[in-house]
Design an enzyme around this catalytic site. Structure first.
Site, PDB file in Angstrom:
ATOM      1  N   ILE A 153       0.876  -1.184   0.000  1.00 46.87           N
ATOM      2  CA  ILE A 153       0.000   0.000   0.000  1.00 46.87           C
ATOM      3  C   ILE A 153       0.913   1.235   0.000  1.00 46.87           C
ATOM      4  O   ILE A 153       1.821   1.328   0.824  1.00 46.87           O
ATOM      5  CB  ILE A 153      -0.935  -0.025   1.225  1.00 46.87           C
ATOM      6  CG1 ILE A 153      -1.738  -1.343   1.197  1.00 46.87           C
ATOM      7  CG2 ILE A 153      -1.895   1.164   1.213  1.00 46.87           C
ATOM      8  CD1 ILE A 153      -1.814  -2.038   2.485  1.00 46.87           C
ATOM      9  N   PRO A 155       1.883   5.575  -0.578  1.00 48.24           N
ATOM     10  CA  PRO A 155       1.403   6.911  -0.201  1.00 48.24           C
ATOM     11  C   PRO A 155       1.271   7.878  -1.384  1.00 48.24           C
ATOM     12  O   PRO A 155       1.648   7.548  -2.517  1.00 48.24           O
ATOM     13  CB  PRO A 155       2.507   7.398   0.739  1.00 48.24           C
ATOM     14  CG  PRO A 155       3.750   6.807   0.164  1.00 48.24           C
ATOM     15  CD  PRO A 155       3.361   5.488  -0.475  1.00 48.24           C
ATOM     16  N   THR A 157       2.733  10.900  -1.048  1.00 51.59           N
ATOM     17  CA  THR A 157       3.870  11.810  -0.910  1.00 51.59           C
ATOM     18  C   THR A 157       5.103  11.372  -1.714  1.00 51.59           C
ATOM     19  O   THR A 157       5.849  12.205  -2.189  1.00 51.59           O
ATOM     20  CB  THR A 157       4.227  11.969   0.581  1.00 51.59           C
ATOM     21  OG1 THR A 157       4.278  10.667   1.171  1.00 51.59           O
ATOM     22  CG2 THR A 157       3.199  12.800   1.302  1.00 51.59           C
ATOM     23  N   ASN A 158       5.336  10.062  -1.829  1.00 48.92           N
ATOM     24  CA  ASN A 158       6.410   9.520  -2.680  1.00 48.92           C
ATOM     25  C   ASN A 158       5.826   8.387  -3.517  1.00 48.92           C
ATOM     26  O   ASN A 158       6.273   7.245  -3.399  1.00 48.92           O
ATOM     27  CB  ASN A 158       7.566   8.905  -1.863  1.00 48.92           C
ATOM     28  CG  ASN A 158       7.970   9.721  -0.661  1.00 48.92           C
ATOM     29  OD1 ASN A 158       8.172  10.918  -0.768  1.00 48.92           O
ATOM     30  ND2 ASN A 158       8.105   9.082   0.477  1.00 48.92           N
ATOM     31  N   GLY A 238       0.488   6.938   6.572  1.00 56.90           N
ATOM     32  CA  GLY A 238       0.257   7.543   7.883  1.00 56.90           C
ATOM     33  C   GLY A 238      -0.181   6.536   8.936  1.00 56.90           C
ATOM     34  O   GLY A 238      -0.266   5.333   8.674  1.00 56.90           O
ATOM     35  N   GLY A 256       5.505   4.172   8.985  1.00 61.67           N
ATOM     36  CA  GLY A 256       4.529   5.191   9.372  1.00 61.67           C
ATOM     37  C   GLY A 256       5.058   6.604   9.423  1.00 61.67           C
ATOM     38  O   GLY A 256       6.150   6.911   8.924  1.00 61.67           O
ATOM     39  N   CYS A 289       8.910  11.930   4.600  1.00 59.34           N
ATOM     40  CA  CYS A 289       8.651  11.684   6.034  1.00 59.34           C
ATOM     41  C   CYS A 289       9.900  11.917   6.868  1.00 59.34           C
ATOM     42  O   CYS A 289       9.817  12.113   8.065  1.00 59.34           O
ATOM     43  CB  CYS A 289       8.137  10.266   6.231  1.00 59.34           C
ATOM     44  SG  CYS A 289       9.196   9.030   5.461  1.00 59.34           S
ATOM     45  N   GLU A 378       2.902  17.079  12.277  1.00 58.75           N
ATOM     46  CA  GLU A 378       3.691  16.745  11.077  1.00 58.75           C
ATOM     47  C   GLU A 378       3.086  17.529   9.898  1.00 58.75           C
ATOM     48  O   GLU A 378       2.118  17.094   9.270  1.00 58.75           O
ATOM     49  CB  GLU A 378       3.602  15.231  10.791  1.00 58.75           C
ATOM     50  CG  GLU A 378       4.494  14.788   9.648  1.00 58.75           C
ATOM     51  CD  GLU A 378       4.139  13.398   9.099  1.00 58.75           C
ATOM     52  OE1 GLU A 378       2.981  12.968   9.227  1.00 58.75           O
ATOM     53  OE2 GLU A 378       5.026  12.759   8.513  1.00 58.75           O
TER      54      GLU A 378
HETATM   55  P1  NAD Z   1      -2.033   8.066   3.924  1.00 58.77           P
HETATM   56  O1  NAD Z   1      -1.901   7.361   5.229  1.00 58.77           O
HETATM   57  O2  NAD Z   1      -3.103   9.049   3.735  1.00 58.77           O
HETATM   58  O3  NAD Z   1      -2.168   7.006   2.742  1.00 58.77           O
HETATM   59  C1  NAD Z   1      -1.266   5.945   2.529  1.00 58.77           C
HETATM   60  C2  NAD Z   1      -1.981   4.798   1.854  1.00 58.77           C
HETATM   61  O4  NAD Z   1      -2.769   4.113   2.794  1.00 58.77           O
HETATM   62  C3  NAD Z   1      -2.928   5.185   0.741  1.00 58.77           C
HETATM   63  O5  NAD Z   1      -2.791   4.244  -0.298  1.00 58.77           O
HETATM   64  C4  NAD Z   1      -4.301   5.123   1.414  1.00 58.77           C
HETATM   65  O6  NAD Z   1      -5.309   4.889   0.486  1.00 58.77           O
HETATM   66  C5  NAD Z   1      -4.114   3.964   2.344  1.00 58.77           C
HETATM   67  N1  NAD Z   1      -4.908   3.937   3.565  1.00 58.77           N
HETATM   68  C6  NAD Z   1      -5.008   4.917   4.489  1.00 58.77           C
HETATM   69  N2  NAD Z   1      -5.750   4.502   5.538  1.00 58.77           N
HETATM   70  C7  NAD Z   1      -6.099   3.208   5.269  1.00 58.77           C
HETATM   71  C8  NAD Z   1      -6.862   2.213   5.962  1.00 58.77           C
HETATM   72  N3  NAD Z   1      -7.419   2.462   7.153  1.00 58.77           N
HETATM   73  N4  NAD Z   1      -7.017   1.002   5.371  1.00 58.77           N
HETATM   74  C9  NAD Z   1      -6.457   0.739   4.174  1.00 58.77           C
HETATM   75  N5  NAD Z   1      -5.740   1.639   3.465  1.00 58.77           N
HETATM   76  C10 NAD Z   1      -5.565   2.846   4.014  1.00 58.77           C
HETATM   77  O7  NAD Z   1      -0.586   8.717   3.656  1.00 58.77           O
HETATM   78  P2  NAD Z   1      -0.151   9.905   2.686  1.00 58.77           P
HETATM   79  O8  NAD Z   1      -0.808  11.161   3.093  1.00 58.77           O
HETATM   80  O9  NAD Z   1      -0.192   9.518   1.278  1.00 58.77           O
HETATM   81  O10 NAD Z   1       1.389   9.933   3.130  1.00 58.77           O
HETATM   82  C11 NAD Z   1       1.867  10.725   4.148  1.00 58.77           C
HETATM   83  C12 NAD Z   1       2.061  10.003   5.446  1.00 58.77           C
HETATM   84  O11 NAD Z   1       2.822   8.822   5.251  1.00 58.77           O
HETATM   85  C13 NAD Z   1       2.864  10.838   6.407  1.00 58.77           C
HETATM   86  O12 NAD Z   1       2.402  10.633   7.709  1.00 58.77           O
HETATM   87  C14 NAD Z   1       4.279  10.337   6.207  1.00 58.77           C
HETATM   88  O13 NAD Z   1       5.126  10.552   7.308  1.00 58.77           O
HETATM   89  C15 NAD Z   1       4.026   8.869   6.006  1.00 58.77           C
HETATM   90  N6  NAD Z   1       5.094   8.223   5.216  1.00 58.77           N
HETATM   91  C16 NAD Z   1       5.928   7.373   5.847  1.00 58.77           C
HETATM   92  C17 NAD Z   1       6.935   6.760   5.139  1.00 58.77           C
HETATM   93  C18 NAD Z   1       7.898   5.834   5.812  1.00 58.77           C
HETATM   94  O14 NAD Z   1       8.717   5.248   5.116  1.00 58.77           O
HETATM   95  N7  NAD Z   1       7.867   5.660   7.103  1.00 58.77           N
HETATM   96  C19 NAD Z   1       7.097   7.020   3.777  1.00 58.77           C
HETATM   97  C20 NAD Z   1       6.195   7.887   3.148  1.00 58.77           C
HETATM   98  C21 NAD Z   1       5.179   8.481   3.891  1.00 58.77           C
END
Ligand code: NAD
Length: 483
Positions: A153, A155, A157-158, A238, A256, A289, A378
């Protein structure tokens, strides 16, 4: 009238549950069939590119492909991932522009860098190092085997970087991948998957080794997450997403959110620290992130650091009224980051509070107290609050608190070995960058491989091919030791 004699209540409950499940499945199937954006021919054509409308079909196709990959050699896997790298490199500009156009976040220049390092610095089969034990009782090997089919799954952002990096690592490890792309970035993510799919077949790899889902939704994501043929989930996003995969009942690799602090003490090279912080905090408009999200600066060097940050493209807001105005547009009533400004240019953010600046302004800075929402939330915007502290030790205490125990990323600019060491030891983040910009921690201008899935919550850390393997022991008793 209903008869209550001879009723087996357990049986009845089971029947009702079965009925409900049947209805739910039928409704889901209907929803999935309904795809208003494509004709049937177009849907079939997209399947050939690894893009499926139906997530179950995507999983079934990836399941077959993984069996085929398992029968191929390690050299074949290397050839396939080399082909992905070579092919995708030609499309870095197209992909970067697509993401900016689709998400409205970040900037093309930095996305080109991010995609390029994802291609060039993600390790392939060379990451799969076997272990060995030899002794009087024989020889035992520790082998790294694939999990099978991975549900990944991704994000917003990348998006393309994560798809590229996950595909190389997961395929090198012998898995197939089913992507569940972010609904706000699925066109660009799926374009990357289409190119990856082409590269796999160009190298003689199995069709549908890397697949994705069209018109993604929470429902489709749930289908992938609960599918019996998905062996592992890898979630990059997230806190909501990480929680969801950890509750799935499957093995989950969870990457996360973070809130990376940077500490600057009196011994630091202030000119360099200022440039590093502006570079890191403004990179792709602060979307990564790992990017600096708040700074703790020792009082004696505070003003000189600000002076040098301004010289490197930061805009310094000095008066409280303007900071309040900014807070009003960037923080929602619920105390969260306003999505309308995530990943936007510093110039756009300033424009909306009535300040006009040139394109060379990359970051907005201001002095705040520790409790300010810019420090605590954040933001993922090129806006960096600076908190004045009396010494490195106070700054360290506050930096640890601001990181909220996420164990993600932290930076420290200092020449004091005790400060550098103590900060790393106490903050316990997966990435800790000393005297450099945050992105040095993912191999951009720093040593080490690149990844866009940094699994802090589940402990795998910076994921790579070996993360996506099962560690298996193979013991040969009483032979093969030649000492
Ligand atoms: P997001 O959490 O909104 O979405 C990420 C993915 O998860 C999407 O594909 C979304 O559709 C899916 N999703 C979200 N909630 C879900 C659920 N309950 N069930 C199933 N699928 C679900 O994230 P975003 O806004 O695209 O990205 C930003 C966040 O991600 C920031 O908090 C950032 O720090 C984090 N991030 C972390 C890393 C890492 O490597 N730790 C890398 C990139 C982004």
């Amino acid at each position: 009238m209903m008869k209550y004699e001879n009723i087996d209540i357990n049986q009845l409950v089971k029947e009702v549950q079965n009925k409900l499940a049947e209805v739910t499945l039928k409704t889901q199937a209907k929803d999935l069939e309904k795809d208003e954006s494509y004709t049937k021919d177009e849907i079939d054509k997209r399947k050939d590119s690894g893009i499926f409308n139906d997530p179950s079909e995507a999983v079934e196709a990836a399941y077959i492909a993984q069996k085929q990959l398992f029968d191929m050699s390690l050299m074949d896997r290397k050839r396939i991932t080399d082909s992905i790298k070579e092919h995708l490199l030609k499309y870095v500009h197209e992909l970067s522009q697509l993401v900016v156009d689709e998400t409205g976040m970040g900037n093309k220049r930095d996305k080109v860098i991010k995609n390029t390092v994802a291609i060039e610095k993600t390790p392939s089969t060379e990451d799969l190092r076997a272990g060995v034990f030899t002794g009087d009782d024989g020889l035992t090997l520790l082998e790294l085997s694939p999990f099978g089919v991975i549900g990944a799954i991704t994000p917003s952002t990348n998006p393309t970087e994560t798809a590229i990096c996950n595909s190389i690592g997961m395929v090198a490890a012998g898995n197939s991948v089913v992507f569940s792309p972010h609904p706000g970035a699925y066109r660009s993510t799926n374009r990357a998957v289409e190119l990856i799919s082409q590269a796999v077949t160009m190298a003689g790899g199995p069709k549908n080794l890397v697949v994705t889902v069209d018109n993604p939704s929470m429902k489709k994501s749930q289908v992938i997450m609960s599918h019996e043929k998905i062996n592992v989930l890898c979630a990059t996003g997230g806190p909501g997403l990480v929680k969801a995969v950890l509750s799935s009942g499957k093995k989950a690799i969870g990457a996360g959110a973070g809130n990376p602090p940077v500490l600057v003490d009196a011994t630091a090279d202030i000119e360099k620290a200022a440039k590093d912080i502006v570079d890191g905090a403004s990179f792709d408009n602060n979307l990564p992130c790992i990017a600096e999200k708040e700074a703790f600066v020792v009082d004696s060097v505070f003003d000189y650091l600000v002076f040098n940050m301004v010289a490197n493209g930061a805009y310094h807001i000095k008066d409280q009224d303007t900071i309040k105005k900014l807070e009003k547009i960037l923080i929602t009533e619920k105390g969260q980051a306003n999505k309308d400004y995530i990943g936007k240019d510093a110039k756009v953010i300033l424009r909306d509070i009535g300040i006009q600046v040139d394109d060379d302004i990359r970051l907005v800075i201001m002095e705040t107290n520790f409790e300010h929402p810019f420090v605590q939330v954040e933001l993922m915007m090129p806006v960096l609050p600076l908190v004045r502290v009396k010494d490195a030790w106070e700054g360290m205490d506050l930096a640890i608190k601001a990181e909220h125990g996420l164990r993600h990323t932290a930076m420290c600019h200092s020449k004091d070995i005790d400060v550098l060491t103590e900060m790393g030891r106490r903050i316990q983040t997966t990435i800790y960058v000393k005297n450099g910009p945050s992105y040095a921690g993912i191999g951009i201008g720093g040593e080490g491989y690149t990844t866009y899935t940094i699994a802090g919550p589940t402990g795998e850390g910076l994921t790579s091919a070996s993360t996506f393997t099962r560690k298996r022991r193979c013991a040969l008793v009483g032979g093969f030791t030649i000492r």
